[in-house]
Design a protein around this motif. Structure first.
Motif, PDB file in Angstrom:
ATOM      1  N   VAL A 171      -1.251  -2.526  -0.216  1.00 33.93           N
ATOM      2  CA  VAL A 171      -1.837  -2.499  -1.553  1.00 33.93           C
ATOM      3  C   VAL A 171      -3.154  -1.747  -1.453  1.00 33.93           C
ATOM      4  O   VAL A 171      -4.077  -2.184  -0.761  1.00 33.93           O
ATOM      5  CB  VAL A 171      -2.082  -3.918  -2.086  1.00 33.93           C
ATOM      6  N   VAL A 172      -3.239  -0.604  -2.108  1.00 32.91           N
ATOM      7  CA  VAL A 172      -4.470   0.174  -2.137  1.00 32.91           C
ATOM      8  C   VAL A 172      -5.277  -0.304  -3.334  1.00 32.91           C
ATOM      9  O   VAL A 172      -4.926  -0.037  -4.491  1.00 32.91           O
ATOM     10  CB  VAL A 172      -4.180   1.680  -2.234  1.00 32.91           C
TER      11      VAL A 172
ATOM     12  N   GLN B  14      -6.501  -9.411 -10.012  1.00 31.87           N
ATOM     13  CA  GLN B  14      -5.352 -10.285 -10.238  1.00 31.87           C
ATOM     14  C   GLN B  14      -4.052  -9.651  -9.778  1.00 31.87           C
ATOM     15  O   GLN B  14      -3.134 -10.343  -9.330  1.00 31.87           O
ATOM     16  CB  GLN B  14      -5.250 -10.667 -11.721  1.00 31.87           C
ATOM     17  N   THR B  15      -3.946  -8.335  -9.873  1.00 31.38           N
ATOM     18  CA  THR B  15      -2.759  -7.658  -9.352  1.00 31.38           C
ATOM     19  C   THR B  15      -2.659  -7.859  -7.847  1.00 31.38           C
ATOM     20  O   THR B  15      -1.582  -8.140  -7.306  1.00 31.38           O
ATOM     21  CB  THR B  15      -2.813  -6.155  -9.683  1.00 31.38           C
ATOM     22  N   VAL B  16      -3.793  -7.735  -7.162  1.00 32.69           N
ATOM     23  CA  VAL B  16      -3.808  -7.938  -5.713  1.00 32.69           C
ATOM     24  C   VAL B  16      -3.471  -9.390  -5.388  1.00 32.69           C
ATOM     25  O   VAL B  16      -2.687  -9.674  -4.471  1.00 32.69           O
ATOM     26  CB  VAL B  16      -5.181  -7.550  -5.137  1.00 32.69           C
TER      27      VAL B  16
ATOM     28  N   VAL C 214       3.876   1.584  -0.866  1.00 26.46           N
ATOM     29  CA  VAL C 214       2.461   1.539  -1.230  1.00 26.46           C
ATOM     30  C   VAL C 214       2.369   1.176  -2.703  1.00 26.46           C
ATOM     31  O   VAL C 214       3.076   1.750  -3.542  1.00 26.46           O
ATOM     32  CB  VAL C 214       1.762   2.895  -0.994  1.00 26.46           C
ATOM     33  N   LEU C 215       1.499   0.208  -3.009  1.00 25.14           N
ATOM     34  CA  LEU C 215       1.232  -0.162  -4.399  1.00 25.14           C
ATOM     35  C   LEU C 215      -0.226   0.140  -4.687  1.00 25.14           C
ATOM     36  O   LEU C 215      -1.110  -0.372  -4.001  1.00 25.14           O
ATOM     37  CB  LEU C 215       1.537  -1.641  -4.639  1.00 25.14           C
ATOM     38  N   PHE C 216      -0.472   0.975  -5.686  1.00 25.11           N
ATOM     39  CA  PHE C 216      -1.843   1.318  -6.066  1.00 25.11           C
ATOM     40  C   PHE C 216      -2.318   0.335  -7.119  1.00 25.11           C
ATOM     41  O   PHE C 216      -1.731   0.219  -8.208  1.00 25.11           O
ATOM     42  CB  PHE C 216      -1.922   2.738  -6.616  1.00 25.11           C
TER      43      PHE C 216
ATOM     44  N   PRO D  60       8.062   5.155  -0.720  1.00 25.59           N
ATOM     45  CA  PRO D  60       7.899   4.900  -2.158  1.00 25.59           C
ATOM     46  C   PRO D  60       6.495   4.430  -2.502  1.00 25.59           C
ATOM     47  O   PRO D  60       5.890   3.640  -1.776  1.00 25.59           O
ATOM     48  CB  PRO D  60       8.933   3.806  -2.455  1.00 25.59           C
ATOM     49  N   CYS D  61       5.971   4.933  -3.620  1.00 25.92           N
ATOM     50  CA  CYS D  61       4.657   4.555  -4.128  1.00 25.92           C
ATOM     51  C   CYS D  61       4.809   4.097  -5.571  1.00 25.92           C
ATOM     52  O   CYS D  61       5.550   4.706  -6.346  1.00 25.92           O
ATOM     53  CB  CYS D  61       3.686   5.738  -4.074  1.00 25.92           C
ATOM     54  N   VAL D  62       4.084   3.038  -5.924  1.00 23.71           N
ATOM     55  CA  VAL D  62       4.213   2.484  -7.271  1.00 23.71           C
ATOM     56  C   VAL D  62       2.836   2.198  -7.854  1.00 23.71           C
ATOM     57  O   VAL D  62       1.859   2.002  -7.127  1.00 23.71           O
ATOM     58  CB  VAL D  62       5.053   1.183  -7.266  1.00 23.71           C
TER      59      VAL D  62
END
Length: 715
Positions: free
Chosen positions: A502-503, A514-516, A555-557, A580-582
């Motif tokens: 998680v970036v 909250q996303t993290v 990877v999740l930005f 994959p990146c999202v």
């Protein structure tokens, strides 16, 4: 208080109904007058619960158990009928606000009043536990404030200690944020559980905020079990005892007797903080000024008696023996109901029709559309709403015509406040649809709440809206606290990662935290996760190289700035990362689209040209405007139709109770299923609740699937 709806009965069990005090998942609470002329709070249970024999058995048993209670700080049951078609119970009425409302209106309590509140509630729990009962739902909404002290109410889920539960073991019963860790785990609870809940209540009263935060129930429950409470700003005189109450281990919590010693003796004089005595007095005065409720007319014949047979909705059919109704001594039992909802007030009498435009014409209902007229998203909303309005006004058998009225907020929070106030001040406006962004939508909430007009928010998802269940606003999508549903589902169902990075871009870290947390704390993403925190002025290069070297599965930005997301995408590509990146919709911008080929994006809006479930709407939009619907048009169409759904059920009743109608039952639109949690009133983030997946292709996003279809289709 709210006036009665046209569908409400006039009499239940001999008690004449005068007003609505509140409504929830279990039933409706009415202000009623007893056959002897005293005011009471009467709770009628919804028929879907009454159809369950187990529920009736529990209702009957707990009514009998509550008859044991004798306490100064609880309210007596006057009558109850577990055998009626819709079971009901009547309790003495406390004409004061709830503690929840008092905190929301006046803020945190001073130390002296907190100690007196704690003393009274500890004594109330001592009486409950001495009778062998556990309350299990001690929370601010279940504490009413009277001039002479608080009253602990709503024993609807109480359980006798040592008695086998009639509910399935492992279920979570209670209100997230105030229930104990053992309750959150669905385990058997004892008196120590109520002590934990009391600690939560006192900390909330001391700070003005829930001790385990706000947001979705799952997140609050997780924090209750695994994280330490937020006790910042709790006064020193209270902090030690509250901290002991909030121990995760029930054995380490103080007994109620210890609490009484710690809080000292309750003193009635000056027990309420400044400003609240006047509010309590005003509530009492309103009730004293009420006219005596009159009987209704059935088939043209006035109803003069107080018998159960006055209305079918009262429960028993005409002629049913009154011995079925168990009447309890007025000073004896306690099985309270919440007698004052947050932000409720009194309006007497039925409102007239909204008016007509000519002889035989239908009344009209006005829906306000609030947003920035210069934005493409507002134009899309307006067109989608116009399609819905046109379809409604062309439908045969409709009860009213719709009118759409717009207000421009100029794209600023100040403008949103002013524009919302203008719409809400218009008595013709039945509901407001807010189309604003995360920067403007929260500003409109208070204006609509003050005017008691319902507002539906279609687009905003900021965490600042986690508390709108205390206002007149309802969200038509989950906030970011629930996590980005479409991209999480894509990762879990399609990628199935062993390890994800998680970036976290800290440029707006509070908004994206909250996303993290949804990934690292609440484990909504399968597999392990690593967080790479990037400072607001930091470069993504080093983190991208570490990700590429590890060969991460995904990877999740976590960020909201398109240019920052573009820099991350470029750094990952230059580092040689090809996995994959999202990200979510907030990163969309020209620069990001130029750098992020192949990225998956989760949104709250569908593509009406590619989503097969909105073909009919797309055709109607093309026919009217000569163009395909833009993003948010279909969502606005659903918002208007959802409003019509509520307005139709409302009939001629005042707009102030529209929100209650919208909360009553799930509704299926073309883009989402709209439903709200019965206790928290949060939008339920189900798989079919309006989440969509896109892929970046050739500097644009292309529709992939609805969230509920991900994993069932080729992605």
């Amino acid at each position: 208080m709210d006036r009665l709806l046209s569908a409400d009965p006039s009499v239940i069990g001999g008690y004449r109904l005068a007003a609505r005090l509140g409504a929830g998942g279990m039933g409706v609470v009415y202000l009623a007058r007893s056959p002897h002329g005293t005011w009471c709070a009467l709770k009628s249970i919804r028929s879907e619960h009454a159809d369950d024999p187990g529920f009736r058995a529990r209702f009957r048993r707990e009514t009998e158990l509550a008859a044991r209670l004798r306490s100064r700080w609880t309210v007596p049951v006057l009558a109850a009928d577990a055998e009626a078609r819709s079971p009901w119970l009547a309790t003495a009425y406390v004409p004061g606000p709830s503690l929840a409302e008092a905190i929301a209106r006046n803020g945190p309590w001073p130390t002296v009043q907190l100690l007196r509140l704690g003393a009274a509630l500890a004594e109330a729990l001592e009486g409950v536990h001495a009778c062998g009962l556990v309350h299990r739902d001690v929370k601010p909404a279940n504490i009413l404030l009277a001039a002479d002290g608080p009253r602990l109410i709503d024993f609807g889920i109480a359980r006798a200690v040592g008695v086998t539960a009639l509910t399935t073991d492992g279920s979570v019963i209670g209100s997230p944020g105030y229930l104990s860790p053992e309750q959150a785990r669905g385990r058997t609870v004892g008196p120590a559980s109520d002590v934990f809940s009391l600690g939560c209540v006192l900390a909330h009263a001391a700070t003005g905020r829930p001790v385990f935060g706000v947001g979705g129930a799952a997140g609050v429950l997780y924090r209750t079990v695994h994280e330490e409470p937020d006790l910042d700003s709790v006064p020193e005189a209270l902090a030690g005892i509250v901290r002991r109450c909030l121990s995760k281990d029930p054995e380490r919590r103080p007994s109620v007797a210890e609490l009484r010693d710690g809080f000292g003796r309750f003193e009635e004089r000056g027990w309420l903080p400044e400003g609240l005595p006047a509010l309590v007095a005003a509530r009492a005065a309103r009730v004293l000024e009420l006219p005596v409720p009159q009987g209704t007319v059935t088939d043209g014949v006035p109803v003069d008696g107080w018998a159960d047979a006055v209305t079918q909705a009262a429960g028993a059919p005409a002629g049913a023996p009154t011995s079925r109704r168990r009447v309890l001594a007025a000073g004896g039992a306690v099985l309270g109901v919440s007698a004052a909802g947050v932000g409720s007030w009194w309006r007497w009498g039925r409102s007239p029709s909204s008016g007509t435009t000519g002889a035989g014409a239908l009344p009209r209902r006005v829906i306000g559309l609030l947003g920035d007229r210069s934005e493409a998203a507002f134009t899309a909303h307006q067109r989608g709403a116009q399609v819905a309005v046109g379809e409604h006004n062309d439908s045969a058998g409709r009860a009213f015509d719709l009118v759409l009225r717009t207000a421009d907020d100029g794209g600023t929070a100040k403008g949103a406040t002013a524009a919302a106030a203008r719409l809400a001040a218009d008595p013709e406006v039945s509901l407001v649809i807010g189309t604003g962004t995360n920067a403007t939508a929260p500003a409109a909430v208070e204006a609509c709440a003050r005017a008691r007009v319902a507002q539906l928010l279609t687009r905003a998802d900021t965490n600042e809206l986690d508390g709108v269940n205390l206002t007149s606003t309802l969200l038509m999508r989950p906030t970011r606290t629930a996590g980005p549903p479409a991209i999480l589902r894509y990762l879990n169902r399609v990628v199935k990662p062993t390890h994800t990075t998680v970036v976290h871009d800290l440029t707006d870290g509070a908004e994206t935290l909250q996303t993290v947390r949804s990934i690292t704390v609440h484990k909504k993403l399968d597999g392990d996760a690593t967080v790479e925190e990037i400072a607001p002025d930091g470069d993504f290069g080093a983190a991208a190289r570490r990700i590429a070297d590890r060969g991460d599965d995904a990877v999740l930005f976590a960020g909201v700035h398109p240019d920052r997301a573009a820099s991350c995408a470029r750094a990952l590509r230059e580092a040689g990362y090809r996995g994959p990146c999202v990200a979510d919709e907030h990163v969309l911008g020209a620069r990001f689209l130029a750098q992020a080929e192949g990225w998956l994006i989760g949104t709250g809006y569908t593509d009406a040209t590619a989503d097969p479930r909105v073909r009919a709407f797309t055709a109607a939009h093309r026919a009217r405007f000569g163009a395909a619907p833009a993003p948010w048009a279909a969502e606005a169409y659903d918002a208007v139709r959802f409003a019509v759904h509520g307005l139709t059920a409302l009939g001629d009743d005042d707009r102030s109770v529209l929100r209650s109608e919208l909360l009553r039952r799930p509704w299926q639109g073309i883009t989402r299923k709209v439903s709200y949690d019965a206790d928290s009133e949060f939008f339920e983030a189900q798989e079919d609740a309006g989440a969509f997946l896109y892929r970046v292709r050739d500097h644009a996003i292309r529709f992939v699937a609805r969230a509920d279809d991900i994993g069932r289709t080729a992605n």
